[in-house]
Every structure is written in structure tokens, then in C-alpha cells.
Design a protein around this motif. Structure first.
Motif, short mmCIF file in Angstrom:
data_model
loop_
_atom_site.label_atom_id
_atom_site.label_comp_id
_atom_site.label_asym_id
_atom_site.label_seq_id
_atom_site.Cartn_x
_atom_site.Cartn_y
_atom_site.Cartn_z
N PHE A 196 0.82 -1.31 -0.09
CA PHE A 196 -0.06 -0.01 -0.21
C PHE A 196 0.87 1.34 0.02
O PHE A 196 0.60 2.13 -0.64
CB PHE A 196 -1.01 0.03 1.31
N HIS A 197 2.02 1.28 0.91
CA HIS A 197 2.80 2.53 0.95
C HIS A 197 3.23 2.82 -0.49
O HIS A 197 3.40 4.01 -0.64
CB HIS A 197 3.93 2.25 1.84
N SER A 198 3.79 1.96 -1.34
CA SER A 198 4.63 2.10 -2.51
C SER A 198 3.61 2.24 -3.76
O SER A 198 3.70 3.02 -4.52
CB SER A 198 5.34 0.86 -2.74
N TYR A 199 2.44 1.68 -3.68
CA TYR A 199 1.35 1.92 -4.66
C TYR A 199 0.13 2.60 -4.45
O TYR A 199 -0.82 2.76 -5.31
CB TYR A 199 0.84 0.54 -5.06
N CYS A 200 -0.24 3.17 -3.12
CA CYS A 200 -1.45 3.84 -3.15
C CYS A 200 -1.58 5.04 -3.78
O CYS A 200 -2.76 5.44 -3.96
CB CYS A 200 -1.40 4.05 -1.48
N PHE A 201 -0.55 5.71 -4.33
CA PHE A 201 -1.06 6.75 -5.06
C PHE A 201 -1.38 6.77 -6.40
O PHE A 201 -1.97 7.41 -7.14
CB PHE A 201 0.36 7.79 -5.18
N VAL A 202 -1.35 5.51 -6.62
CA VAL A 202 -1.86 4.94 -8.42
C VAL A 202 -3.45 5.17 -8.38
O VAL A 202 -3.81 5.62 -9.23
CB VAL A 202 -1.37 3.49 -8.51
N SER A 203 -3.89 4.84 -7.26
CA SER A 203 -5.40 4.93 -7.24
C SER A 203 -6.04 6.18 -7.49
O SER A 203 -7.01 6.19 -8.16
CB SER A 203 -6.05 4.39 -5.79
N VAL A 204 -5.47 7.11 -7.01
CA VAL A 204 -5.86 8.50 -7.13
C VAL A 204 -6.31 9.10 -8.56
O VAL A 204 -7.34 9.72 -8.86
CB VAL A 204 -5.11 9.70 -6.35
N GLY A 205 -5.10 8.61 -9.37
CA GLY A 205 -5.37 9.18 -11.04
C GLY A 205 -5.44 7.82 -11.93
O GLY A 205 -5.81 8.37 -13.11
N ARG A 206 -5.81 6.71 -11.16
CA ARG A 206 -6.03 5.49 -12.31
C ARG A 206 -7.36 5.69 -13.05
O ARG A 206 -8.43 6.12 -12.17
CB ARG A 206 -5.92 4.39 -11.44
N ARG A 207 -7.12 5.40 -14.30
CA ARG A 207 -8.67 5.71 -14.96
C ARG A 207 -9.08 4.45 -15.39
O ARG A 207 -8.25 3.30 -15.54
CB ARG A 207 -8.52 6.55 -16.13
N GLU A 208 -10.16 3.89 -15.54
CA GLU A 208 -11.02 2.94 -16.37
C GLU A 208 -12.27 3.49 -17.01
O GLU A 208 -13.01 4.23 -16.23
CB GLU A 208 -11.00 1.70 -15.28
N ALA A 209 -12.60 2.87 -17.98
CA ALA A 209 -13.80 3.10 -18.50
C ALA A 209 -14.14 4.52 -18.99
O ALA A 209 -15.09 5.02 -18.56
CB ALA A 209 -15.19 2.39 -17.80
#
Length: 248
Positions: A196-209
Motif C-alpha cells: 500500500f505504501h508504495s502503490y497507494c498513489f496510483v489509485s488517485v489518478g488511475r482511470r478505467e472506462a
């Protein structure tokens, strides 16, 4: 060593002058990064290098107002170069003196990972004349507060991060695999887990559909969360301010 970078700043500055049309602007020359295969201790900016850059900035008429040297500070850890805090303080003091003589402001990147004693070194050595970068700690603090106050929403975030990391592992990322293996021992979700510490920032900008995956859900915050997060953030920022700008 710095010729190509200075030429790039010249081109960038010419472009900015054209775009800004006479409006003042700041430029930061950041030289704090080093390749992953080169140890930080071997990339520290020497006083001679900073003095050379300061003179060249003036000679070339570059609108550089801020410079971020490599102090030996690394992301994700406190200061650990072999010269210790005494060596760090001597170096920061000298770099600060050179920057001040040339009208430049020192910037310290990755400051959020430094301990109180290390922050106070920067405060003493610069006399508070330093910009101190604290990103990404505010988002980490956000996650820690969410875990404590709104665990269901944190779990939504955690599940999104885990799905992303599993996808990265399937693509061959050795680091993603390493993070997932930690969960083989203990799969309990938490903001401090490496995954989580290393990848949690991805969720904020991640797009789908065509839209953001879960960003809007992370704004679904309760008054209790906002009050607690605000209090924690205020305490942390005041502590840093005291270390940097109020330390004797």
C-alpha cells in the motif's frame, strides 16, 4: 557534467519568457536525483559544484531562483550517509552560504522522510532559509487517518491497490511480486504495508472506462474524518515548522 542541463535551462527559460510576456517567474534547478544504480553518497553535490552552477546561472542570465542540491537525502529513509548528522550539517551550512551569496534559495526534496534531529540540522545550518518539500507525507497521513476513522473506505482503497499490484506482478514487476509476498505471511490490510505504501498513489489518478476508477469515492469523507485528519496534519506541519524555522 552540467553543460547539457544548463543549455536545457537556457532553452526552457527562453520559452518561458516568451510565454509569460514579461511576467516574473521562478525556475528551480533540481540536481538532487541519482540513477538507481549509483549510491546517493556518491552523488552528493559538492560546494564547488554549487558555486560553479551559481556563477554559470548568473553569467548566462538564467532566471533560476531556487536550486535543489543532492544533500545525501533519500526517499523513504532518514539520513544514513557515513558522515552522520555532523557531516550533513557542515555540508548544508556551506551550501546554504554559497546559495545565499548568489541570491539563490535552497530546496530540500524528500524532506518528509527525515527524522526530527535531521530536520533540525537543516534548520540550524540554513538559518531557516530553505524550502522543505513534505510530499507525499500528507497523503500517507490521509491513509493512516482513513484506516483509523473510516476503515470501510480504506478497505476499498486497499482492494484497488492490491488489484493494481497483482496486475503489475503479472506483467513481470519484481518489486510488485516482492510486495505481494509480504502478504503471504500476513495479509492484514494496513497503510504501513509495503504494497500500500508504495502503490497507494496510483489509485488517485488511475482511470478505467473513461473515468477515474475510485477517486470520487475517496472524497466521501465524514466530518469526523475531516476533523481528525486536519488535527493530525496541523500537528505534523507545526512540528516541521518548529524544527526548521524555530530551532535554536
Amino acid at each position: 557534467k552540467y553543460g547539457n542541463a544548463l543549455e536545457a535551462v537556457e532553452r526552457l527559460s527562453a520559452h518561458l519568457r516568451e510565454v509569460k510576456g514579461g511576467e516574473p517567474f521562478d525556475v528551480e534547478l533540481s540536481i538532487d536525483e541519482n540513477p538507481p544504480d549509483v549510491p546517493t553518497v556518491e552523488s552528493i553535490t559538492s560546494p564547488e559544484e554549487l558555486r560553479f552552477l551559481a556563477v554559470e546561472i548568473g553569467r548566462r542570465g538564467l532566471p533560476v531562483t531556487h536550486v535543489a542540491p543532492n544533500f545525501g537525502v533519500e526517499k523513504g529513509t532518514d539520513y544514513r550517509c557515513p558522515d552522520g548528522l555532523e557531516g550533513l550539517e557542515r555540508r548544508v551550512r556551506e551550501l546554504s552560504r554559497i546559495a545565499s551569496e548568489h541570491g539563490l534559495m535552497l530546496d530540500c526534496h524528500s524532506g518528509d522522510d527525515l527524522a526530527k534531529a535531521t530536520r533540525r540540522v537543516f534548520g540550524r545550518a540554513t538559518g531557516g532559509r530553505v524550502n522543505f518539500k513534505v510530499s507525499p507525507r500528507p497523503q500517507v497521513l490521509f491513509a493512516e487517518t482513513l484506516f483509523d476513522v473510516q476503515p470501510e473506505l480504506f478497505r476499498t482503497w486497499w482492494d484497488d491497490v492490491r488489484r493494481f499490484v497483482e496486475g503489475e506482478a503479472a506483467k513481470g514487476s519484481a518489486f510488485a511480486v516482492k510486495c505481494l509476498r509480504e502478504l503471504d505471511v500476513d495479509s492484514t490490510p494496513g497503510p504501513g504495508r509495503a504494497l500500500f505504501h508504495s502503490y497507494c498513489f496510483v489509485s488517485v489518478g488511475r482511470r478505467e472506462a473513461g473515468g477515474f476508477a475510485i477517486r470520487e469515492r475517496l472524497y466521501d469523507l465524514t466530518p469526523g474524518f475531516l476533523a481528525e485528519y486536519g488535527a493530525r496534519l496541523e500537528r505534523w506541519l507545526l512540528e516541521i515548522a518548529e524544527d526548521l524555522y524555530g530551532a535554536a
